[in-house]
Design an enzyme around this catalytic site. Sequence first.
Site, PDB file in Angstrom:
ATOM      1  N   GLU A   1       1.603   1.850  -3.520  1.00  0.00           N
ATOM      2  CA  GLU A   1       0.334   2.255  -4.148  1.00  0.00           C
ATOM      3  C   GLU A   1      -0.006   3.716  -3.827  1.00  0.00           C
ATOM      4  O   GLU A   1      -0.497   4.446  -4.682  1.00  0.00           O
ATOM      5  CB  GLU A   1      -0.793   1.328  -3.674  1.00  0.00           C
ATOM      6  CG  GLU A   1      -0.625  -0.087  -4.198  1.00  0.00           C
ATOM      7  CD  GLU A   1      -1.636  -1.051  -3.590  1.00  0.00           C
ATOM      8  OE1 GLU A   1      -1.615  -1.247  -2.362  1.00  0.00           O
ATOM      9  OE2 GLU A   1      -2.459  -1.597  -4.342  1.00  0.00           O
TER      10      GLU A   1
ATOM     11  N   GLU B   1       2.487  -8.258  -1.602  1.00  0.00           N
ATOM     12  CA  GLU B   1       1.222  -8.823  -1.113  1.00  0.00           C
ATOM     13  C   GLU B   1       1.094 -10.316  -1.368  1.00  0.00           C
ATOM     14  O   GLU B   1       0.488 -11.039  -0.584  1.00  0.00           O
ATOM     15  CB  GLU B   1       0.024  -8.101  -1.768  1.00  0.00           C
ATOM     16  CG  GLU B   1      -0.222  -6.690  -1.273  1.00  0.00           C
ATOM     17  CD  GLU B   1       0.551  -5.628  -2.042  1.00  0.00           C
ATOM     18  OE1 GLU B   1       1.497  -5.978  -2.778  1.00  0.00           O
ATOM     19  OE2 GLU B   1       0.199  -4.448  -1.907  1.00  0.00           O
TER      20      GLU B   1
ATOM     21  N   GLY C   1       0.805  -1.220   0.000  1.00  0.00           N
ATOM     22  CA  GLY C   1       0.000   0.000   0.000  1.00  0.00           C
ATOM     23  C   GLY C   1       0.840   1.273   0.000  1.00  0.00           C
ATOM     24  O   GLY C   1       0.373   2.326  -0.439  1.00  0.00           O
TER      25      GLY C   1
HETATM   26  N1  DAK Z   1       1.955  -3.655   8.886  1.00  0.00           N
HETATM   27  C1  DAK Z   1       2.066  -3.637  10.239  1.00  0.00           C
HETATM   28  N2  DAK Z   1       3.253  -3.529  10.878  1.00  0.00           N
HETATM   29  C2  DAK Z   1       4.362  -3.449  10.120  1.00  0.00           C
HETATM   30  C3  DAK Z   1       4.312  -3.477   8.707  1.00  0.00           C
HETATM   31  C4  DAK Z   1       3.038  -3.575   8.082  1.00  0.00           C
HETATM   32  N3  DAK Z   1       2.888  -3.565   6.760  1.00  0.00           N
HETATM   33  N4  DAK Z   1       5.581  -3.404   8.246  1.00  0.00           N
HETATM   34  C5  DAK Z   1       6.376  -3.327   9.326  1.00  0.00           C
HETATM   35  N5  DAK Z   1       5.651  -3.355  10.462  1.00  0.00           N
HETATM   36  C6  DAK Z   1       6.124  -3.274  11.831  1.00  0.00           C
HETATM   37  C7  DAK Z   1       6.830  -4.566  12.236  1.00  0.00           C
HETATM   38  O1  DAK Z   1       5.892  -5.533  12.660  1.00  0.00           O
HETATM   39  C8  DAK Z   1       7.704  -4.055  13.377  1.00  0.00           C
HETATM   40  O2  DAK Z   1       6.901  -3.904  14.525  1.00  0.00           O
HETATM   41  P1  DAK Z   1       7.389  -4.487  15.971  1.00  0.00           P
HETATM   42  O3  DAK Z   1       7.646  -5.922  15.757  1.00  0.00           O
HETATM   43  O4  DAK Z   1       8.624  -3.686  16.258  1.00  0.00           O
HETATM   44  O5  DAK Z   1       6.248  -4.196  16.889  1.00  0.00           O
HETATM   45  C9  DAK Z   1       8.081  -2.658  12.913  1.00  0.00           C
HETATM   46  O6  DAK Z   1       7.123  -2.289  11.939  1.00  0.00           O
HETATM   47  C10 DAK Z   1       9.451  -2.592  12.269  1.00  0.00           C
HETATM   48  O7  DAK Z   1       9.478  -3.558  11.236  1.00  0.00           O
HETATM   49  P2  DAK Z   1      10.655  -4.639  11.089  1.00  0.00           P
HETATM   50  O8  DAK Z   1      11.246  -4.958  12.431  1.00  0.00           O
HETATM   51  O9  DAK Z   1      10.151  -5.764  10.275  1.00  0.00           O
HETATM   52  O10 DAK Z   1      11.743  -3.776  10.278  1.00  0.00           O
HETATM   53  P3  DAK Z   1      12.872  -4.322   9.302  1.00  0.00           P
HETATM   54  O11 DAK Z   1      13.715  -3.156   8.965  1.00  0.00           O
HETATM   55  O12 DAK Z   1      13.518  -5.546   9.855  1.00  0.00           O
HETATM   56  O13 DAK Z   1      12.077  -4.796   7.984  1.00  0.00           O
HETATM   57  C11 DAK Z   1      10.461  -4.527   6.187  1.00  0.00           C
HETATM   58  C12 DAK Z   1      11.434  -3.844   7.215  1.00  0.00           C
HETATM   59  C13 DAK Z   1       9.687  -3.418   5.487  1.00  0.00           C
HETATM   60  C14 DAK Z   1      11.274  -5.317   5.171  1.00  0.00           C
HETATM   61  C15 DAK Z   1       9.530  -5.487   6.968  1.00  0.00           C
HETATM   62  O14 DAK Z   1       8.972  -4.759   8.092  1.00  0.00           O
HETATM   63  C16 DAK Z   1       8.406  -5.983   6.119  1.00  0.00           C
HETATM   64  O15 DAK Z   1       8.610  -6.884   5.319  1.00  0.00           O
HETATM   65  N6  DAK Z   1       7.195  -5.432   6.337  1.00  0.00           N
HETATM   66  C17 DAK Z   1       6.011  -5.875   5.649  1.00  0.00           C
HETATM   67  C18 DAK Z   1       6.008  -5.313   4.258  1.00  0.00           C
HETATM   68  C19 DAK Z   1       4.814  -5.807   3.481  1.00  0.00           C
HETATM   69  O16 DAK Z   1       4.602  -7.015   3.302  1.00  0.00           O
HETATM   70  N7  DAK Z   1       4.006  -4.852   3.014  1.00  0.00           N
HETATM   71  C20 DAK Z   1       2.844  -5.164   2.294  1.00  0.00           C
HETATM   72  C21 DAK Z   1       1.707  -5.078   3.259  1.00  0.00           C
HETATM   73  S1  DAK Z   1       0.261  -5.752   2.499  1.00  0.00           S
HETATM   74  C22 DAK Z   1      -6.330  -5.532  -0.012  1.00  0.00           C
HETATM   75  C23 DAK Z   1      -6.118  -4.216   0.334  1.00  0.00           C
HETATM   76  C24 DAK Z   1      -4.853  -3.757   0.458  1.00  0.00           C
HETATM   77  C25 DAK Z   1      -3.776  -4.579   0.293  1.00  0.00           C
HETATM   78  C26 DAK Z   1      -3.977  -5.871  -0.054  1.00  0.00           C
HETATM   79  C27 DAK Z   1      -5.238  -6.345  -0.221  1.00  0.00           C
HETATM   80  N8  DAK Z   1      -7.623  -6.027  -0.100  1.00  0.00           N
HETATM   81  C28 DAK Z   1      -8.612  -5.521   0.781  1.00  0.00           C
HETATM   82  C29 DAK Z   1      -7.884  -7.198  -0.856  1.00  0.00           C
HETATM   83  C30 DAK Z   1      -2.479  -4.089   0.541  1.00  0.00           C
HETATM   84  C31 DAK Z   1      -1.682  -4.897   1.202  1.00  0.00           C
HETATM   85  C32 DAK Z   1      -0.409  -4.506   1.697  1.00  0.00           C
HETATM   86  O17 DAK Z   1       0.050  -3.409   1.571  1.00  0.00           O
END
Ligand code: DAK
Length: 262
Positions: A116, A136, A113
Amino acid sequence: MELSPKLLKLSRLETGILHIMLARPEALNALNTELMDELQQVLLQAKEEPSVKAILLTGEGKAFCAGADIKQLAKLNGQTGLHFSRKGQNIFRALEQLGKPSLAAINGYALGGGCELAMAATLRIASTTAAFGQPEVKLGVIPGFGGTQRLSRLIGKGRALDLCLSGRVITAAEAYTWGLVSEVVETHDLLMRAKQILNTLTALPPRALQSMMTVIDQGYDLSLHDALELEAAHFGLCCATHDKEEGVKAFLEKRVAEFCGE
Ligand code: DAK
């Protein structure tokens, strides 16, 4: 601007730029409902407020935005997922159709997002440390805030499929080569460069800018014939403005134009 949001930091800069900073750094500025609601309110006000001429979007801390809040995503079912997706799409579309230029200055992760959101802005620049992706698929979903559509429009279908299917993350340099961002600068120069770009735009006639953004946005999905009609209609609208008279006159008199916004 009378709003006092909790997850956004707002500041008014010179020349009518509204700086909106996503301010949830402990969660890498992940988009939860509260933040999305605040963004919606701020954008609504910014649209109506004549003194706001442009929007600057940034993220506090090491990320621009790491996407939708995964903790919240975990609770979605088919029905609420549909609602959540539409909500996000509407807010990002409001940014895209604000009628005022916006620029996302991306300082770190712009994932899911977050990527996006950046794509819904009029312009994007990045620091050398920025990273982009649509991960995602690794969560079992697809981009739901317009990513599948804006990505393919911006960088082409093949590269959009590559990013969305693999979920891989690309560097700022790759994002630049692919046309996802228009400039990459050193981190310490990012904000300065972003303001410089927006200051250039806020000095230009706002009605011409608005027409340009409308025609490019709407024309993209029309037939060439209809898109050219739209262009002609907006060209006519611009020709009826005081700023067009001033712009042309100033050129002929070899002086700097003074646009009034009318
Ligand atoms: N949501 C919630 N918390 C998050 C987060 C996220 N997207 N990304 C990071 N955090 C939080 C982590 O949980 C951590 O929190 P604590 O554990 O300290 O409480 C904190 O932020 C720091 O993150 P990291 O410790 O993981 O930090 P690093 O530097 O080690 O890693 C990273 C950074 C960006 C590589 C990693 O945090 C990561 O992979 N984050 C997730 C990225 C991700 O997968 N983003 C996509 C999210 S899904 C839909 C509508 C919308 C969407 C889909 C469908 N429909 C309704 C069908 C959209 C979806 C997305 O965007």
